[in-house]
Design an enzyme around this catalytic site. Sequence first.
Site, mmCIF file in Angstrom:
data_model
loop_
_atom_site.group_PDB
_atom_site.id
_atom_site.type_symbol
_atom_site.label_atom_id
_atom_site.label_comp_id
_atom_site.label_asym_id
_atom_site.label_seq_id
_atom_site.Cartn_x
_atom_site.Cartn_y
_atom_site.Cartn_z
ATOM 1 C CB THR A 1 -0.891 0.041 1.266
ATOM 2 O OG1 THR A 1 -0.052 -0.145 2.400
ATOM 3 C CG2 THR A 1 -1.969 -0.996 1.222
ATOM 4 C CB ALA A 2 4.360 1.774 0.718
ATOM 5 N NE ARG A 3 4.692 7.298 -3.651
ATOM 6 C CZ ARG A 3 3.598 7.711 -3.024
ATOM 7 N NH1 ARG A 3 2.670 6.843 -2.682
ATOM 8 N NH2 ARG A 3 3.430 8.991 -2.761
ATOM 9 C CD GLU B 1 0.173 4.382 -8.539
ATOM 10 O OE1 GLU B 1 -0.337 5.515 -8.422
ATOM 11 O OE2 GLU B 1 0.401 3.639 -7.587
ATOM 12 C CG ASP C 1 -4.240 1.185 -2.777
ATOM 13 O OD1 ASP C 1 -5.164 1.156 -3.634
ATOM 14 O OD2 ASP C 1 -4.067 2.147 -1.998
ATOM 15 C CG HIS D 1 -2.605 5.161 -5.299
ATOM 16 N ND1 HIS D 1 -1.393 5.538 -5.829
ATOM 17 C CD2 HIS D 1 -2.546 5.466 -3.973
ATOM 18 C CE1 HIS D 1 -0.643 6.063 -4.879
ATOM 19 N NE2 HIS D 1 -1.322 6.026 -3.742
#
Length: 972
Positions: free
Chosen positions: A245-247, A276, A271, A294
């Site tokens: 869920t970070a990067r 992206e 996420d 995200h």
Amino acid sequence: MPAALLIGAITHSMPEWNDLSSILTLKEFPSGTREDFIRNCRDGQYDDVVAIYRSNTSTKFTGPFDAELLSVLPSSLKYIAHNGAGYDNIDVAACTKKGIAVSSTPVAVNNATADVAIFLMIGALRQAYIPVTSLREGEPIHLNPITTQYNHETGKFLGQTGLGHDPQNKEVARRARAFGMTIKYHNRSRLSPELEDGATYVSFDELLANSDVLSLNLALNASTRHIIGKTEFQKMKDGVIIVNTARGALIDEKALVEALESGKVWSAGLDVYENEPAIEPGLVNNPRVMLLPHIGTMTYETQREMELLVLNNLRSGVETGKMITLVPEQKDAPLLPPWTKRQKATPQRGPRPELCDALPWFRSVQGGVYHNGNICWGFLIDADCGIRSYLDDEVVITRVGGGCTKDADGNLVLIKDQDGDSAAMSSILNSKELKVPVGIIIGNRNTLLNKPLPHRYNVMAYFRITHVWYERIGRKTGAKVRFEKLDLGRKSWWAAKHSLSPEKNPGYGYATQPEQLRCKACDQHSIRIYDEGWMCLQPSCELFWMINGGSSPPPSAVLTFHEKFLKSRLSPDPTIQPHYSLVPDLLSTLKDADSNALSKRITWKGIICPLCRRCISRRFWWGWRCADDNDSSNCPFEHILPIRPIALRWVIDDMETSPIKRALSWDAKFMVPEIDDVSLYPYRKLTYTIPGVGSIMHLVANREINSRYNGPDELFGQLQCEELGLRRYPLAQSMVAGTLTAHFAVNYGMPYKYVVSVASKAFNEACPPILRAMGRLTWASKQAVLAAGDTFFPPNEMLLLGYLEDMRIGYHDDGESALGPTISTLSLGAKSTMLVRMKYKYYHGYSRAKNLLAEDPVMPGCKNYTRRRELKARLQDGSIDREMYDELRREGIVRKGAGGEATPCIKMEVNHGDLVVMHGEGLQRFYEHSVIPDKRLRFALTARHIKPEFVDVKEMEKGRLELGREWVYDGK
Ligand SMILES: O=C(O)CCC(=O)C(=O)O
Ligand SMILES: [Fe+2]
């Protein structure tokens, strides 16, 4: 008014953004391209912008805040308030270099993101995507072909990895624990037990090898990009579950796709994605992966909380100079120690006074040891560390300064034996005994590091004193000291890039001890310091400094330190804590200080610039500015104190703020004035006359005078509401260049040479209270001059002084060739003591350098008055010639020491509203005066007459003063 720029949009907190318009002009760049934005910058549209609100989302309009963009941003920019926990699209190092502070929103996102992490974890464990879609696609219930590998989470390890103290880890861990999971984590360093909260600290490899679920909660930067790749997947358990869920770029996505396909990874919940908004097709096509677009922080509460935090950061930056959630790189900034700059050709600012102003643990403007109360708090190592000194990443070995002189070659040599009796040495021994950490500063004249140091003075770290011993240095006994860094947990900023961190350094360790032997002559233990052999280190022992207890000293003065002595380490001791912050943060304590607190001594001390970490003295009444006066390229930081008027009540103790009429009694040690209650009624007039020299007229005010309309009570308040231009200037004659006066000053009217660095302000720029005071001073001067029967010249110059707690003006005279003989002063606020004494050279008849005065005036009250007067009479009547006269006078010179100052002959208590007029040129020539206020806020307004022939014609206009009717004072 400075401006703030909003890039992109604020969705939930527009009213709060608009509220900023009371302190900032609000500008917006809602959308557009990088080219548009750069053009706007170049066109000067943002030239007044001090703060920017940006976000990860707004990056699509401007592109990253990289070096290119930073080069076009206005030089006024000081704060970037960023919306987002991640800020990899900002080049923080480049910002730091330019003195721009950057904040992020680390805390606000924790809960929402932790929820998503748990959602993804369970989704991945149950491979939820498959049943969810099969249902929608019409597959019948109970015919779901998959039985998930994990049907209950109990007992599964949640391995988390995180770098830095990211509280998000804690939130994920807290939730996972509720599901019965056990938590292991890895961090750059181990967390404190309360932050750990039961989690087990493991190495990164252990984390990979033992986790059933691996959740990534760390920031993306150059060293964490692809922290999980092919090799890391190989080290993991078969069937591991990955949650991110970070990067996205923390994981090599292609390697993840492979690991999923090979079955190494059972499933994943993501996420965030490497590129992206693009997603790796191998992930989209794999039904075992839970994918979210995200949404980690996409809840109303989180979004609003984040926006508010960004706005608060922005406001706090502008108002206090400090952002609340500064990015960690700028918070710790281990590579940017506090420092002071190299001195410029004109010593406007001295590096040493600024250093000592800002650091409570090093207030010594001369000498290398700072001690107070017989404890050593700080140590400076600069040019001379002496022979056999040493410096590495954690250890400093140096001599203790003092007792030296320069030899013919310019080298410092000891001229006397050192022992534990000197104040410096005994404070060092005490700090060792009491385990007081000592801060060390390194000057750029120190060559031990073998590389250039960034600044004139650089703060290293806190150290412990491990050994103090004596050596033979030249022909004398000299003291040496070994320091060891207190915090061995992190690499020192001065360590070479590739040097090992303390834990990995071979040979380093608590087990290593220096060798120790007992001397056969004195029976005392001494440690072995040098490779060349053991020596007794007791100066009184006959075998002192003899190699291996033999009869010869070391063959050469140059010796090599013994490995064990260098490598030994004291065991860590958490009870040893520094007394002061190494890098004090005075500003944070002033945020909600009231006006009284703002007149305290500590607030006119130095601060450490929160942007560039330079030590800054308080040069301005309004606060601190980092940049030099004539150096616009420097750091933009300034901090304006929220100064509000202090009530008279707080600075005067007299019951009703001043007496109706002052009672008087005089100390017999001082001159008793002539008292006149009549001629200047309602003032009491006290006159001190020094025959042949001059007179001082003290006009004592009272409650009636002070409380009148526009009188002293009101003037005291009025002056505090004006921007008067008060500042501190470097002392003209000071032992240490750049030492500032201990009072604030500003000049109005005719300029004269006393004011070296600033042009004075013209009277036509002066505010009403200044002119009102000028009216009073003109009146008082006139009274004194007329009483003396002299010609009156109205004052055309004013010096305004401001004193905060503990400020004062030391002994000085006001006599300059350009100044007329009359000086009048109006006092406002706290009371003060004014002392007058004869100058040293007239008191003794010779200068401090022991040179006889050519013409000794021999005034009453001087030292050896009778003898000197007699000698002078004999010279005058011809009974001795000049040679004889000088010879006889020379006999009277006190050979040793200072010979003492004259005791003050006049002592006055000067109160609020009082006027003091010194009249007579001799008063400035032969006498000097000092004023010591009563620790609280006080103003003194001093007016003089400057002889126009000494003033540049161009400046003459400034002194023009026609006191209009409204400013004239009638003595009531
Ligand atoms: O503070 C005062 O009262 C007098 C200051 C002073 O001596 C001066 O301005 O030269
Ligand atoms: Fe003075």
